[in-house]
Design an enzyme around this catalytic site. Structure first.
Site, short mmCIF file in Angstrom:
data_model
loop_
_atom_site.label_atom_id
_atom_site.label_comp_id
_atom_site.label_asym_id
_atom_site.label_seq_id
_atom_site.Cartn_x
_atom_site.Cartn_y
_atom_site.Cartn_z
N TYR A 150 -31.91 17.56 15.71
CA TYR A 150 -31.53 16.78 17.33
C TYR A 150 -32.55 16.52 18.10
O TYR A 150 -32.83 16.19 19.72
CB TYR A 150 -30.81 17.76 18.18
CG TYR A 150 -29.46 17.39 16.66
CD1 TYR A 150 -29.08 16.79 16.37
CD2 TYR A 150 -28.73 18.42 16.43
CE1 TYR A 150 -27.57 16.64 15.68
CE2 TYR A 150 -27.16 18.84 15.95
CZ TYR A 150 -26.85 17.63 15.31
OH TYR A 150 -26.00 17.44 14.42
N HIS A 152 -28.99 10.55 21.41
CA HIS A 152 -27.75 11.29 22.36
C HIS A 152 -28.36 12.48 22.51
O HIS A 152 -27.63 13.15 23.76
CB HIS A 152 -26.75 11.97 20.61
CG HIS A 152 -25.81 11.65 20.79
ND1 HIS A 152 -25.32 11.24 22.05
CD2 HIS A 152 -24.93 12.03 20.77
CE1 HIS A 152 -23.89 11.12 21.17
NE2 HIS A 152 -23.32 11.95 20.92
N TYR A 185 -22.82 22.07 21.19
CA TYR A 185 -22.26 20.66 20.60
C TYR A 185 -21.32 19.87 21.61
O TYR A 185 -20.82 19.77 21.59
CB TYR A 185 -22.00 20.59 19.23
CG TYR A 185 -23.07 21.21 18.88
CD1 TYR A 185 -24.13 20.50 17.59
CD2 TYR A 185 -22.88 22.94 17.94
CE1 TYR A 185 -24.90 21.29 17.06
CE2 TYR A 185 -23.57 23.21 16.83
CZ TYR A 185 -24.71 22.58 16.65
OH TYR A 185 -25.43 23.27 16.05
N ASN A 207 -19.46 16.97 21.66
CA ASN A 207 -18.18 17.25 21.08
C ASN A 207 -17.44 17.86 22.06
O ASN A 207 -16.35 17.76 22.44
CB ASN A 207 -17.18 16.26 19.75
CG ASN A 207 -18.22 15.88 19.57
OD1 ASN A 207 -19.10 14.70 19.97
ND2 ASN A 207 -17.92 15.36 18.13
N ASN A 265 -18.51 10.66 23.31
CA ASN A 265 -17.36 12.18 23.35
C ASN A 265 -17.53 13.58 24.30
O ASN A 265 -16.79 14.07 24.60
CB ASN A 265 -17.63 12.53 21.61
CG ASN A 265 -16.48 11.89 21.01
OD1 ASN A 265 -15.79 11.49 21.40
ND2 ASN A 265 -17.18 10.98 19.73
#
Length: 198
Positions: free
Chosen positions: A16, A21, A67, A69, A115
């Site tokens: 990532y 994001h 993470y 969320n 989220n």
């Protein structure tokens, strides 16, 4: 001066790194570099913590490792430990509704489909916390959103990132030195980085 908590939202793991994001992670990394503080993994907080001094006093930086969320779990744990009310929190995160190069400070607000922010609101029990939204743009025509935000910045976007992250650091320091409303009036109208030639 009161202690402040600055949270960058993103996903842990090399896969990532440099994804859109993870703009929040990139921004708090830039703050840590500016304030010369080092990241330490804290399992009790489910995240990486860095403590330093910004303009106006002591600051804590946080990168949750839950993470995106589930970011609220980490933020709530840190806020409870340091007895920080939501008013002493500022969250930095990616925003598809803003073009690359734009940032927006806000004193509060809804999750608006993000989220990570949704998780914070659920765990803190309020949406009354400041945030710095970092524009990541949106491909025309709109792609599947998940694929876009989890994709890496394109090479020409990478060239803009240093100036954008510098802008994020300046905006956060303005919040500390001048207050949120003054910082909003200065930075919400500005653009950072040069867009690529057509």
């Amino acid at each position: 001066m009161e202690l402040r908590l600055f949270v960058g939202l993103g996903n842990p793991g090399l896969q990532y790194t440099q994804t859109r994001h993870n703009a929040g992670f990139l921004a708090v990394d830039a703050l840590a570099k500016r304030w010369q503080c080092s990241w330490v993994e804290k399992s009790r907080f489910k995240g990486y913590l860095a403590e330093g001094a910004g303009p106006g006093g002591r600051a804590i930086l946080l990168k949750p490792t839950t993470y995106m969320n589930h970011s609220g779990q980490s933020v709530r744990a840190v806020a409870d430990y340091f007895r920080l009310p939501p008013q002493q929190l500022l969250v930095l995160y990616d925003e598809v509704a803003l073009p690359l190069g734009k940032i927006r400070l806000r004193p509060e607000g809804s999750a608006a489909g993000h989220n990570g922010i949704k998780s914070l609101i659920e765990h803190l029990g309020t949406n009354q916390f400041a945030r710095l939204r970092i524009g990541i743009g949106r491909e025309p025509p709109p792609p599947v959103l998940t694929n876009y935000v989890l994709g890496k910045f394109a090479p020409e976007e990478q060239e803009q990132l240093p100036a954008i992250l510098d802008g994020c650091v300046e905006a956060v320091e303005a919040v500390l030195a001048k207050g949120l409303e003054k910082a909003m009036s200065i930075y919400n109208a500005r653009s950072f980085g040069s867009p690529p030639d057509p």
